[in-house]
Write an enzyme that holds these catalytic residues in place. Structure first.
Site, short mmCIF file in Angstrom:
data_model
loop_
_atom_site.label_atom_id
_atom_site.label_comp_id
_atom_site.label_asym_id
_atom_site.label_seq_id
_atom_site.Cartn_x
_atom_site.Cartn_y
_atom_site.Cartn_z
N SER A 56 0.84 -1.20 0.00
CA SER A 56 0.00 0.00 0.00
C SER A 56 0.87 1.25 0.00
O SER A 56 1.96 1.26 0.59
CB SER A 56 -0.90 0.01 1.24
OG SER A 56 -1.56 1.25 1.38
N TYR A 70 -3.21 -2.24 9.57
CA TYR A 70 -3.10 -2.48 8.13
C TYR A 70 -1.74 -2.05 7.59
O TYR A 70 -1.06 -2.80 6.87
CB TYR A 70 -4.22 -1.72 7.41
CG TYR A 70 -4.19 -1.84 5.90
CD1 TYR A 70 -4.74 -2.94 5.25
CD2 TYR A 70 -3.62 -0.83 5.13
CE1 TYR A 70 -4.71 -3.04 3.87
CE2 TYR A 70 -3.59 -0.92 3.74
CZ TYR A 70 -4.14 -2.02 3.12
OH TYR A 70 -4.11 -2.12 1.74
#
Length: 255
Positions: free
Chosen positions: A148, A161
């Site tokens: 990400s 996350y």
């Protein structure tokens, strides 16, 4: 065709980014294994769309966090397709990208970190370990993993996350170093907020507008943007590219 006569496994491919990658790979000649967890109907729809366009695809159910389920899936791949050339670890443990409901650092339970580690690192580990004998046999394997842009630019600090995706990046680079002599290239893609997907549906218009204002292209990433980058990394266009992380976020993050 860039992927002619290649067999590609795309995990979490019944929707969103995974489905876009599966369709793009098939359009370039790959036989695509559309892995899914529960939604057989959506996976079948992806396969049907690929086949209608003249491509080749099959759907295979497996929980990639379950080592035995992954081994069973890999046995099916060997029995039916005799090999494997490309692995895309795209499957995502469910996550809601809603900054208004996220845990703050002081209230984040360790269990949430563990959940995301399992979904990001353990799942990729399970698939890669099962696939390595097949990829090594080819001396030309490719592994692509989804991290990400938040790892480099934590615009919203989703602690669990981001930490898990950072670990996945480290794992990928170590893997690239170890597997390079076997002709296996390992790279990662770091998408920004990708819309529309199930995960980004919880992100409010106000947050999306903020990201648009900060980006260079003034548009959000869509699944097909990520699929194009995956095609590059899966094909001979990226020969001798390994251990890299390509950010796809419209210039919100500039390396």
């Amino acid at each position: 065709m860039l992927l002619e006569n290649q067999v590609a496994l795309v995990t979490g491919a019944s929707r969103g980014i995974g489905a876009a990658i599966a369709k793009r790979f098939a359009s370039e000649g790959a036989l695509v294994i559309v892995n899914f967890l529960k939604n057989q109907e959506k996976a079948a729809a992806v396969v049907q769309e690929i086949q209608k366009a003249g491509g080749q695809a099959v759907a295979l159910a497996a929980d990639v966090c379950d080592e035995q389920a992954v081994q069973k899936m890999m046995t099916t791949i060997v029995d039916n397709f005799a090999g494997l050339d490309i692995v895309v670890n795209n499957a995502l443990r469910h996550y809601s990208f809603n900054p208004k409901t996220r845990h703050q650092a002081e209230s984040m339970p360790w269990h949430d970190y563990q959940e995301q580690f399992e979904g990001a690192v353990k799942a990729a580990y399970n698939v890669n370990q099962a696939a390595l004998p097949l990829l090594k046999a080819n001396q030309d394997g490719r592994i692509i993993q989804m991290t990400s842009n938040l790892v480099q630019q934590p615009t919203v600090p989703y602690h669990d996350y981001i930490t898990a995706k950072a670990a996945l990046l480290g794992y990928s680079r170590a893997l690239a170093k170890d597997l390079g002599p076997f002709g296996i290239r390992v790279n990662t893609i770091a998408p920004g907020l990708t819309y529309p997907t199930d995960s980004s549906s919880a992100t409010g218009n106000d947050v999306r507008e903020q990201l648009l204002a900060l980006s260079a292209t003034k548009r959000l990433t869509v699944p097909d943007d990520v699929a194009g980058t995956a095609l590059y990394l899966a094909s001979s266009l990226s020969n001798n590219v390994t251990g890299q992380c390509i950010t796809v976020d419209g210039g919100l993050t500039m390396n």
